[in-house]
Design a protein around this motif. Structure first.
Motif: not given
Length: 103
Positions: A21, A24-33, A66
């Motif tokens: 989880k 996934t959170e790091l990949e989906d939200k933090m990285k793009p931000a 990540n």
């Protein structure tokens, strides 16, 4: 001397799911931000530009999270796979010793 290893299967599964989880959170939200923040060129010159250089470094450190969680997941997964293999090998050895399985 007999040594015993005890493992709580539900806890191990829960731990692996929790790490997944986080990844996934790091990949989906933090990285793009963070990538979007890195693209901001608010300060193009002056004294603040030098200070903003450390901002990029801080963002890159966040992206390293990540990698760390991915490594942790890999290690825990390898341990679980090793334990499963050992358990199967032990079960086979016992079954053969009891004559429940052909050698």
């Amino acid at each position: 001397m007999t040594q015993e290893i005890k493992m709580n299967v539900e806890e191990m599964i829960s731990f692996i799911q929790y790490i997944q989880k986080i990844i996934t959170e790091l990949e989906d939200k933090m990285k793009p931000a963070i990538e979007a923040l890195n693209d901001i060129n608010f300060y193009q010159q002056g004294k603040a530009k030098k200070i903003m250089g450390t901002y990029d470094e801080a963002n890159s450190r966040m992206l390293e999270l990540n990698n760390l969680y991915s490594r942790a997941f890999s290690i825990v997964n390898d341990i679980m796979n090793s334990m499963i293999e050992e358990d199967q090998a032990l079960a086979t050895e016992i079954a053969k010793g009891l004559g429940l399985m052909d050698e």
